[in-house]
Structures are given as structure tokens and as C-alpha cells.
Design a protein around this motif. Structure first.
Motif, short mmCIF file in Angstrom:
data_model
loop_
_atom_site.label_atom_id
_atom_site.label_comp_id
_atom_site.label_asym_id
_atom_site.label_seq_id
_atom_site.Cartn_x
_atom_site.Cartn_y
_atom_site.Cartn_z
N ILE A 217 0.81 -1.22 0.00
CA ILE A 217 0.00 0.00 0.00
C ILE A 217 0.85 1.27 0.00
O ILE A 217 0.36 2.34 -0.36
CB ILE A 217 -0.97 0.02 1.21
CG1 ILE A 217 -0.22 -0.17 2.53
CG2 ILE A 217 -2.07 -1.02 1.04
CD1 ILE A 217 -1.10 -0.02 3.76
N LYS A 224 4.96 -2.05 -6.83
CA LYS A 224 4.11 -3.15 -6.39
C LYS A 224 4.26 -4.35 -7.33
O LYS A 224 4.44 -5.49 -6.90
CB LYS A 224 2.65 -2.73 -6.35
CG LYS A 224 2.29 -1.71 -5.29
CD LYS A 224 0.81 -1.34 -5.40
CE LYS A 224 0.43 -0.26 -4.41
NZ LYS A 224 -0.99 0.13 -4.50
N GLU A 247 -4.82 -4.91 0.21
CA GLU A 247 -3.90 -5.15 -0.90
C GLU A 247 -4.43 -6.25 -1.82
O GLU A 247 -5.21 -7.10 -1.40
CB GLU A 247 -2.53 -5.54 -0.35
CG GLU A 247 -1.89 -4.43 0.46
CD GLU A 247 -0.68 -4.88 1.27
OE1 GLU A 247 0.23 -4.07 1.46
OE2 GLU A 247 -0.67 -6.04 1.72
#
Length: 285
Positions: A217, A224, A247
């Protein structure tokens, strides 16, 4: 702190830790970095930023990164993942690993140790079902300060009251003055190590379960994706990944698929690019 100084700090944090700060978080940076400036006898955040811009004081840079990446944690935070471990992940792995009886778990972003120690206690509570199994539990974090506390296994009354069932407090902790000391048998189950999630994962070996909660996050989308795809390469073909409640892998990578009816639990959707497992002792720093 000027806008230019804040932009520099944001860029530095992204490059060094992956942490992505929005434009309106300047107040947070100022509140966390003022103590860093005081400890180093630096008169202002402008002077601190000048020192950082010079790029010659790695210790100061590391201290700034640690100050900004230390996050809240507590025992058995959001019980759902621990129920997944107890009721689905470990029973599945026990059945699949019957021949060599070894399970490797990686708890990334372990902070002050409550999460990996919660996993260790959950494993201990499974009792005879794990007889004969070797459980390797690696816990990592970018911050040496929080890892030092995690290794000590000493927690305040407030910390042990947050999420820790009373029967586990009585069973696995002893009171030490105003603090609570986690039992040596639980501490020995966890190996703590400093590690940056922007680094190469392959030297860690492969894992049957990776717990990487409440980390993605803080990253931008490209970071990511990069972290998730690196995780996919170090998770055994039939292993699992646990992410935080906020997530997901959707829209980031096709390497994982969600496990039906198990919020936050993922399995690999392919089996390519596996790495060879390494013994845990090779990870010693």
C-alpha cells in the motif's frame, strides 16, 4: 521545509525503500524527521536536506529512511490471515511435504516482531500435527532499529494487550519489570534479518509461505508489480502468499491467483522461473 526539499525527500525515499509519499504528506515527513535532525545536532530540516543532497552520509540517509518506514504492528493483527495459516496453509503444506518434512516461511516487513512471533505461536499451538517437521521462519525488515527490538522480544503491557489472547500471554511470556519477555522457545523459532524489498530476492532461497502484509500500500504501481513478481519467483510452485486486507494482485501481475473464499490468500498461477531453495543458515548476517 520548502517544497523543493520535500520533493527531494520523496524521491530519496522512493529510490531507497520504495515508499511513495503523496504531496499532502509533508507534515508527516516534518514530524518524523525533526527528531532525526535533533539527534544529529542539525539545526533545521533545510540543513538536514542539504546534508542528504550531498549524498556522502550513508548513516544519515539510512536513519531518515528508517524514520519514515517504521509502521504500526501488533500481535495477531487482523486474525483472518492467522486462521488461513492454521486451517488451510499449514495443513496443505504438511500433506505435501511429508517426504522431506521441511516448511520455509518468510515474514516480510516484520517490524518489531509481533507478526512473526504470532506465526511462531500459532505453529507451536498445532502440536503433534507438526511432529518431525523442521519449520524455518525468516523475518525481515528494512529498519535495524525495529529488528533490534524484535530480537529482544520485550514488549510493553500496551503491546501485549493488543491482539494477544490472554492464554498465549500466560503460556509464552514472562513478566520482566514493566515489560513482558517472550519465551526463548518462541524466539528461537524466528531468524530476524535486515532486508530491503527493492533488493534481489533470489539469495534468500525459496519459501512455502510468504507473508507480506500492509507493505504494498505504500508503493507506487510499478514497484508493487516488481515486488509481486519477485515474490512469485521465490515461492514454491505449490506455496502461498498472504497480503494485507487492503492489498491485491489484481491489475498488477498475473503471477498469482486468489484462493477461493480465503481473503488475502494467494497461490501461484504458473510454475515457471522457480529458484533453488537455500538452507536457512546461509542467510545468517
Amino acid at each position: 521545509m520548502t517544497g523543493s526539499d520535500y520533493d527531494f525527500i520523496r524521491k530519496l525515499l522512493k529510490e531507497r525503500s520504495g515508499l511513495m509519499l503523496s504531496a499532502e504528506k509533508q507534515y508527516l515527513v516534518e514530524s518524523r524527521l525533526m527528531p532525526v535532525a535533533r539527534r544529529n545536532k542539525i539545526q533545521s530540516l533545510t540543513e538536514l536536506t542539504c546534508r542528504l543532497r550531498a549524498g556522502t552520509d550513508e548513516a544519515l540517509i539510512a536513519e531518515v529512511v528508517e524514520a519514515m518506514t517504521t509502521n504500526e504492528t501488533f500481535f495477531f493483527r487482523d486474525r483472518v490471515p492467522f486462521d488461513h495459516v492454521k486451517n488451510h496453509v499449514l495443513p496443505t503444506l504438511i500433506a505435501a511435504r511429508g517426504s522431506h518434512k521441511r516448511i520455509r516461511i518468510w515474514c516480510a516487513a516484520a517490524s518489531t516482531g509481533q507478526e512473526p512471533y504470532s506465526i511462531a505461536m500459532a505453529i507451536k499451538e498445532m502440536g503433534a500435527s507438526l511432529d518431525g517437521f523442521r519449520i524455518d521462519l525468516l523475518a525481515t525488515d528494512i529498519s535495524e532499529d525495529v529488528l533490534e527490538k524484535a530480537r529482544a522480544g520485550l514488549y510493553t503491557q500496551f503491546e501485549v494487550q493488543r491482539g494477544l489472547p490472554i492464554h498465549l500471554l500466560v503460556k509464552y511470556f514472562t513478566q520482566n519489570g514493566d515489560l513482558w519477555q517472550i519465551a526463548p522457545e518462541i524466539r528461537r523459532m524466528v531468524q530476524f534479518r535486515s532486508f530491503n524489498l527493492l533488493s534481489d530476492f533470489s539469495r534468500l532461497g525459496s519459501f512455502d509461505l510468504v507473508i507480506c502484509r500492509n507493505v504494498l500500500i505504500y508503493f507506487e504501481q510499478d514497484t508493487k508489480t516488481a515486488v509481486l513478481e519477485k515474490l512469485a519467483r521465490v515461492i514454491a510452485h505449490d506455496g502461498f502468499l498472504i497480503l494485507g486486507a487492503a492489498e491485491t494482485t489484481i491489475g498488477l501481475t498475473q503471477a498469482f491467483k486468489s484462493v477461493p473464499d480465503k481473503r488475502g490468500l494467494y497461490a501461484l498461477s504458473h510454475t515457471s522461473d522457480r529458484v533453488v531453495p537455500l538452507p536457512l543458515r546461509s542467510l545468517a548476517s
